[in-house]
Structure formats: structure tokens, C-alpha cells
Design an enzyme around this catalytic site. Structure first.
Site, PDB file in Angstrom:
ATOM      1  N   ARG A  40      -2.222   9.125  10.674  1.00 43.01           N
ATOM      2  CA  ARG A  40      -2.595   7.879  10.602  1.00 43.01           C
ATOM      3  C   ARG A  40      -2.090   7.625  12.428  1.00 43.01           C
ATOM      4  NH1 ARG A  40       0.842   3.132  11.685  1.00 43.01           N
ATOM      5  NH2 ARG A  40      -0.690   1.475  10.788  1.00 43.01           N
ATOM      6  N   ILE A  66      -5.213  -2.693  13.777  1.00 50.66           N
ATOM      7  CA  ILE A  66      -5.172  -1.415  11.926  1.00 50.66           C
ATOM      8  C   ILE A  66      -4.298  -1.679  11.244  1.00 50.66           C
ATOM      9  CG2 ILE A  66      -3.801   0.386  13.450  1.00 50.66           C
ATOM     10  CD1 ILE A  66      -4.885   2.817  11.736  1.00 50.66           C
ATOM     11  N   SER A  67      -5.091  -1.826  10.286  1.00 48.25           N
ATOM     12  CA  SER A  67      -3.621  -2.676   9.074  1.00 48.25           C
ATOM     13  C   SER A  67      -2.823  -2.356   8.977  1.00 48.25           C
ATOM     14  CB  SER A  67      -4.843  -3.232   7.758  1.00 48.25           C
ATOM     15  OG  SER A  67      -5.510  -3.513   7.546  1.00 48.25           O
ATOM     16  N   GLN A  68      -1.570  -2.922   8.849  1.00 49.01           N
ATOM     17  CA  GLN A  68      -0.100  -2.588   8.222  1.00 49.01           C
ATOM     18  C   GLN A  68      -0.141  -1.233   6.904  1.00 49.01           C
ATOM     19  OE1 GLN A  68       2.949  -5.517   7.647  1.00 49.01           O
ATOM     20  NE2 GLN A  68       3.615  -4.412   6.524  1.00 49.01           N
ATOM     21  N   PRO A  69       0.023  -0.289   6.934  1.00 49.72           N
ATOM     22  CA  PRO A  69       0.405   0.486   5.720  1.00 49.72           C
ATOM     23  C   PRO A  69       0.533   0.614   4.480  1.00 49.72           C
ATOM     24  CG  PRO A  69       0.766   1.701   7.961  1.00 49.72           C
ATOM     25  CD  PRO A  69       0.923   0.177   8.241  1.00 49.72           C
TER      26      PRO A  69
END
Ligand code: SAH
Length: 218
Positions: A40, A66-69
Site C-alpha cells: 500500500r 485512498i480508501s481505508q484498507p
């Protein structure tokens, strides 16, 4: 420029992140393994490298994130992607989600409406490692009629409604996952196109996404 490397330390932090996502309730080992294979920190500004493995969203420029994992894992799990599935993603952003889908073996078509974000992918060093991801500059509300129909559609921005042109581009038996606006949060929703053409709607947890906006931006 310092090279991006995936060191043992990065791998260790990533493993911990994946374990924490599993603890939060993600059960698909396929999804977790795909995320464990993809560094990431490659998708974030060098300055954020140290904290890339926290379960948080991060700015990627142009007011986008960037979205949260956990959210990536949640959406990917709901999508039930199989190898060779044709998947349309709305909202390329950093490209992280698209490459997670590619790691699972999907053929990915991803659309971004912000020219600057779209252009960043032209020189992204990981691009050649994932030839199964195709990038498009356009308005996700329109989908990609030329490449339709799709087995799966994933929207990664807050949708004000279920875009009719997208459900039209879904195969029979196909599924679309989208965060659908409800008050000031989004309800994760899964649409399945049934044999008779009707749409089955399932509701899941609440999330918070950046808005899905109409038209392209230069
Ligand atoms: N999937 C991304 C998360 C992106 S955030 C990742 O893994 O990093 C949402 C993205 O959707 C933003 O980049 C935003 O510009 C884009 N977006 C918003 N509305 C859109 C639309 N109508 N069509 C295409 N992209 C859109």
C-alpha cells in the site's frame, strides 16, 4: 528520487494491518491475501510511507482519498469477484482498489473523472505489473458501454442514487456494490441483476466516502 522498496519491515507492517482487518470481521482469505501481496505504501506520497499501514484513508491530491484498507476489503468481499471476471470500477483514485481486484485475477476497467488523477497513472511504476487493469478518463455515471456487460461493478465514491446506466451494463446474475447516500453517511448496498431483469437490493454497514460527482473535471 528514492526508490520505492518493499522491505521486510513493510511486509511486517502489512501483515499486522491485514490481521487487524481480519479481526474487524473480514472473512475472505482470498481478499486478505490479495491485499497482503500489494504494497500500500507504493500508492502514497513518500512522506506517508511510515503510516501507510494504519487502517486509515489518506489524501491523494485533488481533494480525493485512498480508501481505508478495511473499506477496500469490505467492498471487495461483498463483490465476490472470481478470477477472469470483468469488473468495472468507478473512481480510480490512487489505483489501489483496482490492483487489489487485479490481484484476485479480475480483468479491471476503471474510470476516473479527475484528469490530474487519471494522468498520474500514465507514469505509475506499478502499472506495467498489472496489465489486466485498463484506465479510462470519464464520468462513471455513464459507465463504459463499449466494454459492457460486466460481471461486477464497484463504485468507490458516495453515490446519490443507483446509476441506471450502470445497472444496464451489468450481466444477468452480475452484482454491483456501492456506497449509497443516506443522510450524512453512506449505506453499503449490493445490487444483483436477476434472471427476469429485476434488481435485488441488499443493505450492509454505514461508511463515509467522498462524493460521486457528475461530469469530468480537467
Ligand atoms: N478507489 C480509489 C478510491 C478513490 S476515492 C482508491 O483505491 O484509491 C473516489 C474517487 O472517485 C476519486 O478519485 C474521485 O475523483 C472519483 N470520482 C468521483 N465521482 C466520479 C465519477 N462520476 N466518475 C469517475 N470517478 C469519480
Amino acid at each position: 528520487m528514492r526508490k520505492y522498496e518493499d522491505t521486510y519491515r513493510h511486509k511486517g507492517m502489512r501483515k499486522k494491518l491485514i490481521d487487524s482487518i481480519r479481526d474487524k470481521g473480514i472473512t475472505s482469505e482470498e481478499v486478505l491475501e490479495a491485499m497482503n501481496r500489494l504494497p500500500r505504501h507504493f500508492f502514497l506520497d513518500k512522506a506517508l510511507e511510515e503510516i501507510a499501514y494504519q487502517d486509515r484513508a489518506f489524501p491523494i491530491g485533488e481533494g480525493q482519498t485512498i480508501s481505508q484498507p478495511y473499506t477496500v476489503a469490505y467492498q471487495t468481499q461483498l463483490l465476490e469477484v472470481k478470477p477472469f471476471d470483468k469488473v468495472l470500477e468507478i473512481g480510480t483514485g490512487s489505483g489501489y482498489q483496482a490492483m487489489v481486484l487485479a490481484e484476485i485475477g479480475a480483468q479491471v476497467f476503471t474510470i476516473e473523472r479527475q484528469k490530474k488523477l487519471f494522468d498520474q497513472h500514465k507514469n505509475f511504476f506499478l502499472r506495467s505489473a498489472y496489465p489486466s487493469v485498463k484506465y479510462f478518463y470519464g464520468d462513471g455515471f455513464e459507465g463504459l458501454p463499449t466494454y459492457a456487460p460486466f460481471d461486477r461493478i464497484l463504485i468507490t465514491a458516495a453515490a446519490p442514487f443507483i446509476p441506471p446506466k450502470l445497472t444496464a451494463q451489468l450481466k444477468t446474475g452480475g452484482m454491483m456494490v456501492l456506497p449509497l447516500n443516506e443522510d450524512d453517511y453512506q449505506r453499503m448496498t449490493r445490487i444483483t441483476k436477476m434472471e427476469d431483469g429485476s434488481l435485488k437490493e441488499e443493505k450492509f454497514d454505514n461508511f463515509s466516502f467522498v462524493p460521486m460527482l457528475k461530469g469530468k473535471e480537467y
